[in-house]
Design a protein around this motif. Structure first.
Motif, mmCIF file in Angstrom:
data_model
loop_
_atom_site.group_PDB
_atom_site.id
_atom_site.type_symbol
_atom_site.label_atom_id
_atom_site.label_comp_id
_atom_site.label_asym_id
_atom_site.label_seq_id
_atom_site.Cartn_x
_atom_site.Cartn_y
_atom_site.Cartn_z
ATOM 1 N N VAL A 43 -2.717 -1.017 -2.815
ATOM 2 C CA VAL A 43 -3.856 -0.407 -2.434
ATOM 3 C C VAL A 43 -3.641 1.163 -2.186
ATOM 4 O O VAL A 43 -2.099 1.233 -1.133
ATOM 5 C CB VAL A 43 -3.779 -0.942 -0.864
ATOM 6 C CG1 VAL A 43 -4.554 -0.442 -0.568
ATOM 7 C CG2 VAL A 43 -4.628 -2.235 -1.089
ATOM 8 N N TRP A 44 -3.341 2.207 -2.583
ATOM 9 C CA TRP A 44 -3.667 2.950 -3.647
ATOM 10 C C TRP A 44 -4.600 4.160 -1.826
ATOM 11 O O TRP A 44 -6.028 3.088 -1.400
ATOM 12 C CB TRP A 44 -3.981 3.952 -4.262
ATOM 13 C CG TRP A 44 -4.097 5.801 -3.639
ATOM 14 C CD1 TRP A 44 -3.326 6.556 -3.881
ATOM 15 C CD2 TRP A 44 -5.694 6.277 -4.532
ATOM 16 N NE1 TRP A 44 -3.792 7.472 -3.985
ATOM 17 C CE2 TRP A 44 -5.012 8.145 -3.838
ATOM 18 C CE3 TRP A 44 -6.656 5.932 -5.415
ATOM 19 C CZ2 TRP A 44 -5.797 8.790 -4.547
ATOM 20 C CZ3 TRP A 44 -7.091 7.103 -5.562
ATOM 21 C CH2 TRP A 44 -6.717 8.228 -5.250
ATOM 22 N N TYR A 65 0.833 -1.437 0.587
ATOM 23 C CA TYR A 65 0.231 0.302 0.301
ATOM 24 C C TYR A 65 0.897 1.260 0.136
ATOM 25 O O TYR A 65 1.899 1.376 0.340
ATOM 26 C CB TYR A 65 -1.015 0.279 0.980
ATOM 27 C CG TYR A 65 -0.305 0.302 2.616
ATOM 28 C CD1 TYR A 65 -0.204 2.082 3.118
ATOM 29 C CD2 TYR A 65 0.491 -0.395 3.252
ATOM 30 C CE1 TYR A 65 -0.349 2.555 4.093
ATOM 31 C CE2 TYR A 65 1.113 0.061 4.644
ATOM 32 C CZ TYR A 65 0.647 1.263 4.876
ATOM 33 O OH TYR A 65 0.948 1.819 5.826
ATOM 34 N N ARG A 84 -0.425 7.072 -5.811
ATOM 35 C CA ARG A 84 -1.389 6.925 -6.730
ATOM 36 C C ARG A 84 -0.961 6.110 -7.302
ATOM 37 O O ARG A 84 0.410 5.888 -8.850
ATOM 38 C CB ARG A 84 -2.678 7.806 -7.412
ATOM 39 C CG ARG A 84 -3.957 6.472 -8.227
ATOM 40 C CD ARG A 84 -3.913 7.746 -9.313
ATOM 41 N NE ARG A 84 -5.253 8.211 -8.503
ATOM 42 C CZ ARG A 84 -6.294 8.504 -8.264
ATOM 43 N NH1 ARG A 84 -7.089 7.055 -8.950
ATOM 44 N NH2 ARG A 84 -7.172 9.354 -8.316
ATOM 45 N N GLU A 124 -8.094 4.863 -1.899
ATOM 46 C CA GLU A 124 -9.536 4.554 -2.295
ATOM 47 C C GLU A 124 -10.043 4.378 -0.713
ATOM 48 O O GLU A 124 -11.654 3.788 -0.901
ATOM 49 C CB GLU A 124 -8.973 2.593 -2.091
ATOM 50 C CG GLU A 124 -7.972 2.779 -3.751
ATOM 51 C CD GLU A 124 -7.880 1.445 -3.795
ATOM 52 O OE1 GLU A 124 -8.262 0.377 -2.694
ATOM 53 O OE2 GLU A 124 -7.086 0.852 -4.839
ATOM 54 N N TYR A 125 -9.537 4.884 0.521
ATOM 55 C CA TYR A 125 -9.885 4.629 2.217
ATOM 56 C C TYR A 125 -10.245 6.219 1.812
ATOM 57 O O TYR A 125 -11.865 6.543 2.683
ATOM 58 C CB TYR A 125 -8.818 4.682 2.684
ATOM 59 C CG TYR A 125 -8.381 3.043 3.243
ATOM 60 C CD1 TYR A 125 -9.366 1.884 1.912
ATOM 61 C CD2 TYR A 125 -7.097 3.083 2.752
ATOM 62 C CE1 TYR A 125 -8.612 0.999 2.184
ATOM 63 C CE2 TYR A 125 -6.576 1.165 2.986
ATOM 64 C CZ TYR A 125 -7.455 0.548 2.663
ATOM 65 O OH TYR A 125 -6.569 -1.092 2.203
ATOM 66 N N ALA A 157 -13.648 7.383 -0.382
ATOM 67 C CA ALA A 157 -14.775 6.829 -0.732
ATOM 68 C C ALA A 157 -15.885 6.956 0.001
ATOM 69 O O ALA A 157 -17.010 6.165 -0.087
ATOM 70 C CB ALA A 157 -14.092 4.902 0.325
ATOM 71 N N ASP A 160 -5.892 13.714 -5.415
ATOM 72 C CA ASP A 160 -5.989 13.749 -4.050
ATOM 73 C C ASP A 160 -5.461 14.217 -3.209
ATOM 74 O O ASP A 160 -4.548 15.121 -2.961
ATOM 75 C CB ASP A 160 -4.682 12.984 -4.834
ATOM 76 C CG ASP A 160 -4.020 11.812 -3.088
ATOM 77 O OD1 ASP A 160 -4.617 12.326 -2.370
ATOM 78 O OD2 ASP A 160 -2.700 11.147 -3.051
#
Length: 436
Positions: A40-41, A31, A35, A44-45, A48, A212
């Motif tokens: 895992v970026w 992670y 990006r 995404e959390y 979301a 971001d």
């Protein structure tokens, strides 16, 4: 073997190669806050939606600790910080639940992205490994939050003698001083202008392109509303003095070197700094120490022109403080004093090898290796005359340091070729033999 890897773009390939050398059949999940770099970026959390309040396993005390140490979050309003930490914590907890990791391998903790992961791993009893290049060129050490992690490596007498000689030389400089000891006023102006361009133009473009807005790498504001005049004005460095300007009474004086901030060794390795902020921490130490103790406070070379001028003005108002110029070499300071005040700085190691008395404001990676390093809360006049153990040799101290370090050319700023991968992999095998 199921491994969670925290990495960044510039060292992703290196991290995978090291892990493949040690665990060829492991399943690796990576992670990153960047990006397109890992499986895992963190975005995404972050973006979301959903729960933004503190999750059940994230207590208020832990939340505040995470925020106070991170250079991005500490300048955020509470609502934003709560959203960022809450979502990343919840997202990583979900990843831990899904994957059932056996080991976490991480870039050295220097931001909330790795701090949160380390805290979750600790809560679950999962081994967490990270390492840093030592101030002794050619070595690395394993640590999570600045503590010395045992390796028990056998060190030859020749190796001890070589490193002892290196550290004892008058011309020795740790890496943090080597490249900064000749900075000038132009360096201060250049730093401010470069940082202003990054924060005002480069990072906003990065946030827009990557979508971001809460990325720690792109959203950190070190300058904020501060002007160049807050850091620099003509003749500003005249408030910092050479030692020739002072008549030192060594019986009542102590050398107090300042740290570079922000960086991991200050924000994450020191527990007393985060709740106060570094400037207030330094002032708190002085104010709550014996007023008859004279503090000779020397700026770190890398902070020349980067610390706010009002901090120096604040220090100069204390009757028992003398300000020393950043470009004065630490070795010349050590020759002038019998007592040195540190927290986890490398100056403490140099001082102990020169027979000095070291007072440490926190336990650190070497404070338990030498009888002449005394852990104190504040400085009392009596501390400056504590009895020294003259029977303990410098070479014995060096052996203790090196036994928990591993020889390697690993360093963040150099190319990480096959030889570095092999060296770090060998060190990781030794670490895993003790902790996994």
């Amino acid at each position: 073997m199921n491994i969670l890897l925290y990495t960044r773009k510039w060292r992703r390939d290196f991290d995978y190669e090291v892990l493949r050398c040690v665990f060829p059949n492991a399943e690796i999940t990576s992670y990153s806050e960047e990006r397109g770099v890992a499986d895992v970026w963190l975005g995404e959390y972050l973006y979301a939606g959903g729960q933004t309040s503190l999750e059940a396993t994230l207590t208020e005390d832990v939340f505040r600790d995470v925020v106070s140490r991170d250079r991005f979050l500490v300048n955020c309003d509470v609502t934003r910080a709560r959203r960022v930490v809450g979502r990343v914590w919840a997202g990583l907890e979900g990843l831990f639940d899904k994957k059932d990791f056996d080991l976490v391998y991480s870039y050295a903790i220097d931001c909330y992205c790795s701090d949160v992961c380390a805290k979750i791993a600790k809560d679950r009893g999962i081994p967490f490994v990270s390492f840093v290049a030592s101030f002794i060129k050619g070595y690395m050490m394993f640590t999570t939050y600045g503590e010395r992690m045992r390796l028990g490596r056998k060190v030859s007498d020749d190796e001890v003698q070589r490193v002892y000689k290196l550290l004892s030389e008058d011309g020795f400089l740790p890496k943090s001083e080597e490249k900064n000891i000749k900075k000038s006023d132009i360096s201060a102006i250049r730093f401010y202008l470069r940082r202003r361009i990054i924060e005002s133009f480069v990072n906003p473009v990065r946030r827009l392109i990557h979508g971001d807005q809460d990325n720690q790498l792109y959203a950190t504001e070190m300058l904020r509303e501060r002007k160049l005049s807050d850091f620099y004005c003509k003749g500003w460095s005249s408030i910092l003095h050479d030692m020739e300007d002072y008549d030192v009474d060594v019986r009542q004086s102590i050398y107090f070197p300042l740290h570079y901030v922000p960086e991991a060794s200050t924000s994450y390795w020191l527990n007393r700094v985060a709740p106060l902020g570094y400037s207030d921490y330094v002032c708190d130490v002085i104010e709550r120490s014996d007023p008859s103790v004279m503090f000779y406070v020397k700026e770190h070379p890398a902070m020349f022109g980067r610390r706010e001028l009002n901090f120096y003005e604040r220090l100069s108002n204390y009757e028992n403080v003398r300000l020393v110029h950043a470009m004065v070499r630490s070795n010349s300071m050590l020759r002038a004093f019998d007592n040195v005040l540190v927290d986890d700085g490398t100056v403490g190691v140099e001082a102990l090898l020169r027979g000095k008395r070291v007072l440490s404001l926190e336990g650190n990676y070497y404070s338990d290796l030498h009888p002449n390093c005394f852990v104190v809360d504040y400085v009392r006049l009596g501390d400056l005359s504590r009895q020294l153990d003259t029977s303990f040799g410098g070479r014995e101290f060096v052996r203790g340091l090196l036994s928990d370090m591993y020889p390697t050319s690993y360093y963040d700023s150099v190319s990480m070729g096959e030889n570095v991968v092999a060296e770090v992999a060998a060190a990781l095998r030794m670490w895993c033999g003790l902790y996994v």
